[in-house]
Design a protein around this motif. Sequence first.
Motif, mmCIF file in Angstrom:
data_model
loop_
_atom_site.group_PDB
_atom_site.id
_atom_site.type_symbol
_atom_site.label_atom_id
_atom_site.label_comp_id
_atom_site.label_asym_id
_atom_site.label_seq_id
_atom_site.Cartn_x
_atom_site.Cartn_y
_atom_site.Cartn_z
ATOM 1 N N SER A 1 0.839 -1.209 0.000
ATOM 2 C CA SER A 1 0.000 0.000 0.000
ATOM 3 C C SER A 1 0.869 1.253 0.000
ATOM 4 C CB SER A 1 -0.945 -0.011 1.206
ATOM 5 O OG SER A 1 -0.217 -0.202 2.391
ATOM 6 N N ILE B 1 -7.821 -4.803 1.220
ATOM 7 C CA ILE B 1 -7.551 -4.274 2.564
ATOM 8 C C ILE B 1 -6.860 -2.930 2.354
ATOM 9 C CG2 ILE B 1 -6.559 -4.815 4.824
ATOM 10 C CD1 ILE B 1 -5.911 -7.649 3.413
ATOM 11 N N PRO B 2 -7.614 -1.839 2.276
ATOM 12 C CA PRO B 2 -7.041 -0.567 1.823
ATOM 13 C C PRO B 2 -5.739 -0.172 2.514
ATOM 14 C CG PRO B 2 -9.402 -0.364 2.082
ATOM 15 C CD PRO B 2 -9.037 -1.725 2.590
ATOM 16 N N ALA C 1 -3.077 -3.371 1.223
ATOM 17 C CA ALA C 1 -2.816 -3.661 -0.191
ATOM 18 C C ALA C 1 -4.030 -3.334 -1.041
ATOM 19 C CB ALA C 1 -2.466 -5.136 -0.376
ATOM 20 N N GLY C 2 -3.762 -2.872 -2.255
ATOM 21 C CA GLY C 2 -4.833 -2.634 -3.216
ATOM 22 C C GLY C 2 -5.501 -3.946 -3.570
ATOM 23 N N LYS C 3 -6.629 -3.844 -4.286
ATOM 24 C CA LYS C 3 -7.474 -5.033 -4.441
ATOM 25 C C LYS C 3 -7.024 -5.950 -5.566
ATOM 26 C CE LYS C 3 -10.616 -1.959 -5.047
ATOM 27 N NZ LYS C 3 -9.731 -0.814 -5.306
#
Lengths: 630, 381
Positions: B41, B175-176, B179-181
Amino acid sequence: MSSILGPKQFQIPRIFPRPMSHSGIWYWLGTVDHKKIGTMYGIVSFFWFIMGGIEALLIRVQLSQAENDIISPELYNQLFTMHGTTMVFLVVMPLSAAFFNWLIPLQIGARDVAFPRLNALSLWVFIFGSILMNISWFTGEAPNGGWFGYPPNSTIQFNPGNGMTFWVLGLNVLGVASIAAGLNFIVTIINMRAPGMTMMRMPVFTWMTFITSILIVLALPILGVAGIQMTGDRVYGTNFFNSEAGGDPIFWQHIFWLFGHPEVYILILPAMGIVSEILPTFARKPLFGYTFIVFSGAIIGFMGWFVWSHHMFTVGLGPAANTAFTLSTMLIAIPTGVKIFNWLATLWGGSIKFTTAMLFSIGFIAMFTIGGLSGVTHAVSPSDAQQQDTYYVVAHFHYVLFGGAIFAIFGGLYFWWPKFTGYMLNERLGILNFIIMMIGFNLQFAPMHWLGLDGMPRRIYTYAENMGWELSNLAATVGGFLIAFSVLIFIINVFISRRNKKLASGDPWDARTLEWSISSPPPHYNFVNIPQVEHIDDWWYKKYPELLEGSPKQTKSAKATVEDTSNVDESKIHLPDLSYYPLFVGIGLSIAALGVIYSYALVTIGLILVFWGCIGWSTEPVNEPHEKHH
Amino acid sequence: MLSNRIRLIFNMVTLMLLSFALMSCTPENPQSTFDTHGPISEIQKNLFLFTFWIAVIVFIVVEGAIIFVTFKYRRKNDDLPAQIHGNLRLEITWTIIPAIIIVIIAIPTVFGIWETQVMPDEEDAITINAVGHQWWFEFKYPSEEIVTANELHLPQDKNVIVNIESQDVLHSFWIPKLAGKVDMVPNHENKLWFRADNPGVYYGQCAEFCGIVHAMMRFRVVVHTEEGYQNWLEGMRTPPKTISNGSDEDEGRKLFVGNCSMCHTNDSYKKAAYHKEINSQYNRWEEWKKDKENSAIVSAPNLTHFGSRLTVASGIKENNYENVVKWIENPDSITIGTRMKNHASIYNSDKKLTDQEIQQIAKYLLSLKPDNDSMASYNQE
């Protein structure tokens, strides 16, 4: 005249007499006049604009506070699905088509489009297709799988009922209208230009229509194929996208976006064309870098085919594909930037008059720039993994499609309204319309940028209080109602204009292109004499030939005047008669599509209408022989 | 007069932008992408900020030029401006400048793509299998043979590789703060890796539209110290506290076995329970597919040590007695459209549970946790 009609040809027996009068409902149903067709496109798509707007307002009301329960999740899903579908397919595309219809023949100095009856067909297929899609509201199962219809959530296995079937059939029917219109305008622009109007003398709006039409003709068939596959899955038990039987949902995403990304340029290029007409008129300067603007439009249209997977950065295509699509997407920023700089250079050093049309056009540049810049941040695919499917994306494409396309369309409406109707719109109300729309628009969509960065996903009907999204959502809702208010001002303006009947001259803005060289509204045959074109902005230089010599401080009095129609022998002007067959084909197609859902009897009735219409159409003469007495 | 109007617009826009600026910058919000707690992230945020500040410069130049032009060149008299058609040198300049900017952005971007998407060495990483279901998340730890739902437990400072798949429709694992989606796609196995630098509880949410309960499909990630993580693993293999015969919990246990256990497993602490649960979950899915309307069996979250969970109803409500009762009584009161409400026989009129029975089940579920509740160490938040 008989030589034009040829030998007496076979004609299927008519059940209804061919409409001949030039007024009344039968005239409107049978008309092949591009101007009337443009008007009907405009009215119908404006109606859907209001419907799509109401859907948006309901969404905004639901989201205005956390854990709101005004709207059920099921209805919410239907609302955002139909809001997106409506705004793309029933508003921006046909509103652009309204401008194509009205303006292309006038801008290129023609009496009509190349295939007037095909043009009427596009209109009727669009109208009945839009009704078909919205019938679903009344059967209680409106489409609920998103405007992108991603399987498996849109498959019959996970989405039983008829909602998404209405959606996919509606898209297929609408696609027919678009493809026919696209072909029509390509042929019209290539073949029907007035003598002397070379391609590089065409107005930019005509150029953008040309590029858009090519994109339509190439992109919509892709959606058609996807739609037929999905219809097969939903109705006839095929397994193209059915993951339970090994079908591939990613396959749909590829074909949908292979259509969907060129579609984005189908929506925005006409707007760029409109703005490119308005800016030079009110800056009293030629468009800066005509060639660069035209070619960057063409390059955008071309490169639009190589970027589709940037809608799919998070589906797991792997780093190599993500790198390729990241780079191709970034490249599009270059021609887009070139256009923005050229528009600015057009204004630079000009003598700018702030009419409503001009304000909307300048607003377009300002807002579209924001949309373009947030687009670059999406192209950066690692950070897009955080933005994908959040409100940041919603903010981005509304800046492009509302701040871009809709602003330009409103600018175009204010600009060409006198040409369309013969009456002026009120400028004070217009400026009020602009200011409120500008404020409302930014209040609604700017906060969505940080809502997205703050982790709010799209397509959620509610959110928890502790997420910290309430204030921005409330601001967005207030903005939405301001936009609605500004649209209401526009409607009031239209009614006031109809009541006051402040007559417009043929050339009220001292404008540049051929449509302003004839009276407002134009006679049904458009031009008394087909003009001989010698320059870009031919009408402007016909009025002020001294500008070709140098750069004088003042123009002399205009050398050319709007065409006088008082002594015209209309019988010498050859125009096609009315035809109701396009209407039959249009109704028939939608009835047949409805039959796919409900009963083969309807399919049969629909197809009979289609075939009857096609045969009647192909055997009826362009003009009834007895019409011509001379 | 017009310039006053423009000035008014300008002031209002400035005011609006300022108030928006105040709304933003809220890293304390649970899903803010600016409050990063791990390298993935962090890379994503830094790339965004890098692009953002370049965009800000372009924004100021373009919007500044628009404002300048509208003030400077508004029509003052009837004089014609100089009729300039273009300037090749300028055109080439402003074709090259965006090209240079794009190159400047593209270089770190491409590095970022490979840094974030090439998986780290599996040897010193934990592998997790995350499965999306309508509408909950299943988390499996193949090397530990542990399975849980809607709550992912991880140690800090350890690379995590997540194998991402879906049982039914598209979902997205996001999970902002970590980590990005990455999308969860049936018939495709996707991978995502990340690392959490700090212990804590992080919010996750499904980001791909997945049907009627999409908005309510959430989960939590609990990051422990290495020691805490080992305790948690140990806890997941320990039987829950024994319950005394005849107590409410015991009655609840019987009711659970009779009414809930067809879909919900709650004893995966046992040896070899991992593979059994994978089979059961598969069979439930096959059963549901046979008759999606009327099946009495659906895929459902594993409830082993439910009492130690932070949330009930896929990350929607705090896991306490009141909410569990509410959830069992009528799932619609928390989330409309759940499979439980649509399929469980207890919601058919003839098999309805009494209030007392519901309370007993809730008490039983909340009692499901190991005796020495080492797992509760993170509950301080």
